[in-house]
Each structure stands twice: as C-alpha cells, then as structure tokens.
Write a protein that holds these residues in place. Structure first.
Motif, short mmCIF file in Angstrom:
data_model
loop_
_atom_site.label_atom_id
_atom_site.label_comp_id
_atom_site.label_asym_id
_atom_site.label_seq_id
_atom_site.Cartn_x
_atom_site.Cartn_y
_atom_site.Cartn_z
N THR A 124 1.01 -1.19 0.23
CA THR A 124 0.04 -0.12 0.08
C THR A 124 0.87 1.20 -0.12
O THR A 124 2.26 1.30 0.19
CB THR A 124 -1.01 -0.09 1.30
OG1 THR A 124 -1.94 1.02 0.94
CG2 THR A 124 -0.27 0.25 2.60
N ARG A 125 0.44 2.29 0.02
CA ARG A 125 0.96 3.66 -0.21
C ARG A 125 0.97 4.14 1.24
O ARG A 125 0.38 4.19 2.21
CB ARG A 125 0.20 4.61 -1.01
CG ARG A 125 0.04 4.62 -2.25
CD ARG A 125 -0.90 5.34 -2.88
NE ARG A 125 -0.57 6.82 -2.57
CZ ARG A 125 -0.01 7.72 -3.38
NH1 ARG A 125 0.61 7.35 -4.71
NH2 ARG A 125 0.07 8.86 -3.14
N PRO A 126 2.02 4.94 1.53
CA PRO A 126 2.08 5.56 3.11
C PRO A 126 1.21 6.60 3.27
O PRO A 126 1.04 6.80 4.50
CB PRO A 126 3.78 5.93 2.76
CG PRO A 126 4.08 6.33 1.56
CD PRO A 126 3.17 5.09 0.98
N ASP A 127 0.42 7.25 2.46
CA ASP A 127 -0.54 8.01 2.76
C ASP A 127 -1.78 7.46 2.93
O ASP A 127 -2.66 8.13 2.88
CB ASP A 127 -0.47 9.26 1.93
CG ASP A 127 -0.40 8.94 0.51
OD1 ASP A 127 -0.44 7.79 -0.03
OD2 ASP A 127 -0.89 9.79 -0.54
N CYS A 128 -1.96 6.09 2.74
CA CYS A 128 -3.05 5.57 2.92
C CYS A 128 -3.41 4.39 3.89
O CYS A 128 -3.96 3.46 4.01
CB CYS A 128 -3.46 4.75 1.35
SG CYS A 128 -3.83 5.77 0.31
#
Length: 345
Positions: free
Chosen positions: A111-115
């Motif tokens: 996943t993305r770090p901002d999610c």
C-alpha cells in the motif's frame, strides 16, 4: 600479520516458505503514478475485484485438495488499504478461512504510506493481516514532489511507525532514480530505511515503461533514468547497509513477469540485475577482509558453495576485480562450509 580470516556473509537467513502472489492492479489507487505500469508488469488490466476474489477461492481450494502449501498470501499491485469496503475484509476473510485449514501461514499486502492510519491497520490485523509493505519509493521531499507522489518524507516515516504500532510486520519498497533524483539521494534513502529495521525490503530502480507519463517525459528529454552500471553499484552499496542492520532484501529490480520486458523503453533493467548487485556487495566484503589480512604474495579463498552463483557476478563480470585483489580462479575453492576462509596460499 594474520594467517587466515574466517568470516560469514552478513545477509540474514531467508525465512522458508513460498509466497502466493495475488495481483490487484490499480485497485484502491487514488491515481496513477508517473512511472506505474502494473498492467504491463503483471500482464493484467485493472483488477475486477469480484472476479479476482472468486478466482482466488477456486485456486486456493484446488491447492488445498492437492496437498500443496503452506503459503504466504501476498496482495500486490494496488493500494490494498485504500480499496473500498468490503473488499479488504473480503479478501482477508478468504485468507483466514484457508489459514484455519492449514494452507495459508501469513498474509501481507502492499500500500501507499499516505493510505494508512493506526486504527485501520489495527483492524486489518484483527482480520488476519500480518505484514504491510509500504511503497515509500523515497524519503526525499524533492523527489517525492517531482514524481507526484503526494506525500512528504515525514509522512513516509510516520507510516512506518504506524505499521509497527499496529502490531504488524513492516516492509519497505524503494524506487531509486525517480524524477528529482540527485547523487546521494538513494544512499540516504537506503540508510534511513535500514535504520528503521524493516522485516523486509525491496528495491526497484525506476524504469521508463511504454504508455506511462514518465515515458512522455523521457521522450521529451525531461527525464534521464539510471544506466545499468550505476544501478549495479548503487544497489550493491544499499545491500551492505541493509545487511549491516539485519534486514533481508527480498527483491532487486522488477521480475520479468507478464509482457514487461517488451514495454521497457529505457532504464536499468536486466534479468540478472540482482545477481550482479549481490556479487558486487560480496566483492566489497571480501576486499575489506583482504585489507585486514595484510599484504601477501598470493591468497586463497574458500567459499561456501551456496554463494558460488554470485561470487563472480553475472557472466564472471567480477573476475578481473578479484585478480586485482590477488585472487585468481585457481585460488578460489567452493566447499560445503558455513563461513568464508581467507588465507595466504
């Protein structure tokens, strides 16, 4: 002056077990990144989640009936934690069903770090998630901004902390050579990543792939990817940093899956990139030990047989370097031993 030196390879031992990858291209992604070509990398178009879930159930049931496994189930290709309800829960419920039947041992996602946030991660952990691999790509604010990632280096650091605080294992993925890259950026990213001591790390040097926004920048002369030689040297240096902190690097470069190779326009892709980088890292370790041993007219090196395939790098590319160190092939012996042994011959 020492008579011989015994030393071990610093790479952590691999954890036994097979990974069962489940590719969900673009699923949950808030937008498409400038370099992203999950469809070409995996050979699959954007994931149709109901169909993917149905196929997963069928495939796992078949594997169970055939007595295969156990496997670590891994959800790749999208932004797992940003998929709309009920999809994360649905996929994890299937995983948990087959974990209870002995086929699945662990579950990870990318996943993305901002999610991510700690509460949602903790909830996913109760539903059976064991590891989160964060697509950090870089901790450098300028690189993140010019690559349109939409978050800062501080946010990436915070995400790593949130994964650990939720009781999950941590994986870090880096993507060196992005727009905004400068000398020293990747080495710093590797140092930061290694200092966080993730359970695993992956490094994918940036490639220019057909039909991506990055391909347009490259065609207009606005982006210049790494060349292959630089990638080999930079990855080797990063490996040493990770190994020093006890971090396993489980992938160097994109695997040649799907139709990826035919769509690469530029950048440091080679099917043996990992072998070359690992060989150069090992060469540096041996060079240091030779300096420790002191000056001798000729040397002998006993090598654990498990490293025979990477000592000389790909296609014996490091042979001349070892000769310069005083080690010709006739003075290198492979044996069923645990440690390396360097001695005067």
């Amino acid at each position: 002056m020492q008579h011989k030196i015994l030393f071990s390879h610093p790479e952590p031992e691999p954890i036994p077990g097979a990974i069962w990858p489940v590719f969900l291209p673009f699923a949950g992604c808030p937008y498409r990144c400038v370099y992203c070509a999950q469809d070409k990398q995996t050979g699959k178009a954007e994931a149709e989640l109901a169909g993917a879930l149905h196929s997963l159930k069928q495939d796992l049931e078949e594997a169970l009936s055939e007595g295969r496994g156990p496997y670590e189930l891994a959800f790749y290709g999208g932004t797992f934690t940003a998929m709309p309800a009920p999809w994360p829960e649905a996929f994890l419920a299937v995983a948990e069903h087959y974990r209870n039947r002995g086929l699945i041992s662990h579950v990870r996602c990318s996943t993305r770090p901002d999610c991510v946030d700690e509460d949602s991660l903790a909830q996913l952990r109760t539903q059976g998630l064991d590891m989160v691999e964060l697509g950090i790509q870089s901790f450098d604010d300028a690189v993140l901004a010019q690559s349109g990632r939409g978050y800062s280096g501080d946010r990436a650091m915070q995400a790593c902390s949130q994964v650990r605080s939720a009781g999950l294992r941590l994986g870090i993925q880096l993507l060196p050579g992005l727009p905004g890259d400068r000398p020293g950026v990747f080495l710093h990213d590797a140092q930061v990543s290694a200092s966080l001591k993730p359970d695993v790390a992956r490094v994918y040097p940036c490639l220019v792939i057909r039909d991506t926004p990055l391909a347009t920048l490259w065609e207009h002369g606005e982006f210049h990817p790494w060349h292959l030689e630089r990638a080999k040297e930079e990855l080797a240096a990063a490996l040493l940093l990770f190994w020093e902190k006890g971090v396993r690097v489980i992938r160097l470069g994109l695997p040649p899956e799907g139709s990826l190779a035919e769509h690469i326009l530029a950048g440091p892709w080679h099917p043996a990139l990992g072998q070359s980088a690992r060989g150069r890292a090992l060469y540096e370790l041996i060079r240091i030990q030779i300096n420790e041993l002191g000056s001798h007219s000729s040397l002998c090196l006993d090598v654990p047989r498990r490293y025979q395939g990477e000592l000389m790098g790909h296609a014996n590319e490091l042979a001349s370097r070892y000769i310069d160190l005083g080690l010709s092939k006739k003075n290198i012996r492979y044996a069923t031993i645990r440690d390396f042994c360097l001695s005067p011959s």
